[in-house]
Every structure is written in structure tokens, then in C-alpha cells.
Design an enzyme around this catalytic site. Sequence first.
Site, PDB file in Angstrom:
ATOM      1  N   ASP A 198      -5.247  -3.180  -3.559  1.00 12.47           N
ATOM      2  CA  ASP A 198      -4.508  -3.161  -2.215  1.00 12.47           C
ATOM      3  C   ASP A 198      -3.777  -4.523  -1.849  1.00 12.47           C
ATOM      4  OD1 ASP A 198      -2.976  -2.401   0.042  1.00 12.47           O
ATOM      5  OD2 ASP A 198      -4.589  -0.970   0.649  1.00 12.47           O
ATOM      6  N   SER A 251       0.928  -1.043  -0.083  1.00  8.66           N
ATOM      7  CA  SER A 251       0.015  -0.032  -0.028  1.00  8.66           C
ATOM      8  C   SER A 251       0.906   1.225  -0.013  1.00  8.66           C
ATOM      9  CB  SER A 251      -0.892  -0.113   1.250  1.00  8.66           C
ATOM     10  OG  SER A 251      -2.029   0.963   0.963  1.00  8.66           O
TER      11      SER A 251
END
Length: 335
Positions: free
Chosen positions: A188, A51
Amino acid sequence: MGAPSKNDAFRILALSGGGYLGLYTAVVLAQIEQRLGEPLGRRFDLIAGTSVGGLLAMALAFEVPMAEIVDLFRRRGKDVFSSRHLPSGAVTRLIDLSRSVMGPKYNGSALRGELLKHFGDRTLGQAPHAVVIPAVDVSRSVTKVFKTPHVAASRGDENVKVIDVTMATCAAPAYFPSVLIGDHLYADGGLFAVAPDQVAMHEAEHFMKIHPDRIRMVSVGTATAGYQPNEAVDAQAGAVGWLTDGRLILTLISVQQQHVQAIMEDRLAARYLRLDAQWPADAGLGIDVATTEATAMLEQLGAATAANIDDKTFKAFFRTSAAAKSTRTEPNPEV
């Protein structure tokens, strides 16, 4: 990157995810880089990031100064995320939740524009330093680890654009749109590896054939240690209760990092350094809260963490001879 001697410590840097909380991580890294006096990426044999940690890992891999990334958070945080404070009442909470009901809360265009300035059309194969970046192929519901071609066994992603990989690992569901790479949509990596420490460890052992006794790892969190929700937990909480103040995602971030930290401490013992800050209760922090107050708090926490690294620890984990490092031009199957 040249292959390290079989007698050298193999150094890994693992960077956790957490949205705008990654400003904390960036400040820690910038302070360390300033203390070293050279790009931090040169001090590690492998960098892993998930991320926002993936964004930072890519910057380190291409030797973008961490001070520039800290400045990026300051300048564009409110454009990438939100200038709003955490909602405080029932109505404002429902309004906030409604922003992601029919589509992603943010379109990601501001972030992509900034990444373009730093990386252009460069690909993973052009990175001077070895990197692994977790993501999720949401088209097939399978995990994916994007990799630089640092060894023969890790080839396959060398032509993928850095911008696409970075946007993919940052694409938290309901916050940013998924990213099309090839024929698949990616989101993600924090869905399975908020803290990429174990991903990096596996890469080093299995693909790079590094004996675990040689591995020395620095892991940096996002100031979520000891996270607890601001309000009392209700056993009957529904969507509003779990999603208010980002409770669900912050709980996932915190407990994943706790779990991974415990495992890595068992595996590496004194060869594992975890850098993180205690979650500041009632500070108004969140994964997409980019207020002036949140920025100041995260910078303060990051500076304090970096300042608390004593000289002995700093030397043990960061004082690798820069002369032994060289820019990676081709994957080295002998690593």
C-alpha cells in the site's frame, strides 16, 4: 493525452486512501461526473490515487463510469472486506485482531476478480489519461510511484498491468497480501502517501515541467476529517488499544491528510479544492467495515459533499473545455 497550452490551467485530481471508506470518494466522483455529463478523467491533465484512491484513479484513467464503481462497492464490498460490524467487546476485539496475526486478513481474490472484469490485461501504457500511483517496494523498503508514460521522463512502467498496480497500492499490510511485480513485492502506497497530492504536484513540476502558477488541484478525502477514536485515549495503550476499531490506521490516514492539505493550501491557495466530510462519531465506520449501515452512511456523506459544491466552484475546477482534450497515444516530451 495532448499537451495543454502553456497558458492553460493544468488540472490535477488527487484521491486519498482509506479502504472501504473510498465508497465516500466514489460517490463524490460519481455525482460530479453525472453533473458534467461525460467521463471525469477528461477534465484533468493528471490523476493521482493511493490505495482505494488508486483504484478510483485507474477507473477514471480508463473512463470506467464512477457509477459502476459505486455499484461495485455496494455489490462486492462484503466479499472484498467484511460484513462484520466493528467489534464492541474485549473478546471480539481480540478475535478480530487474531484474523491478521498469522497472515493477511483478506486474500484479495474477490477484488482481483472484479478488477479483471474492468481492466483485463491492459497495461499502464494503454491508459488514455495520465496517472501516478504510489506504492511501497517492501522487498527493499523503498517508495515507488507507478506512472503512465505521459512524458518521456515518466517512462518505465508502461508494460506493467493495471490490475497488478491497483492491487499493489491497495495492499495494506496485514489486510491484503503484497503483490509481486517483476522481482519485487509491493504494498500500500498509504505507508507514505495516503493523500497523494504532493506526489502529483512533484510529478507535474519536476517531470512534466509545469509551472506551479498554472496548477489547479482537486483533492478528495475519505470522510476522515477531524477523526477521533470512539474511546478515551490511554497513555499506556498497547497493541490492542492502538489497533482497536482501526485507531492506529485511521489516525495515520487522518493526520497525513491534514498535513498534506495544509501544505497544498499554502502552495496553491485558491487554486486548491479539498473535498472531504467530517468523521461521523459512533457511526461504526472502518477501513474494512462494509456493513449495510456503513454503506448507507458513506453514500449519504458523499452525496452531501458533492451537492455542496456551488456553481462558481464547480465551474472553476471542473469546467475545462472537453474539446481541448484528446486521447493520449504517445508520451509528449514537450509538455
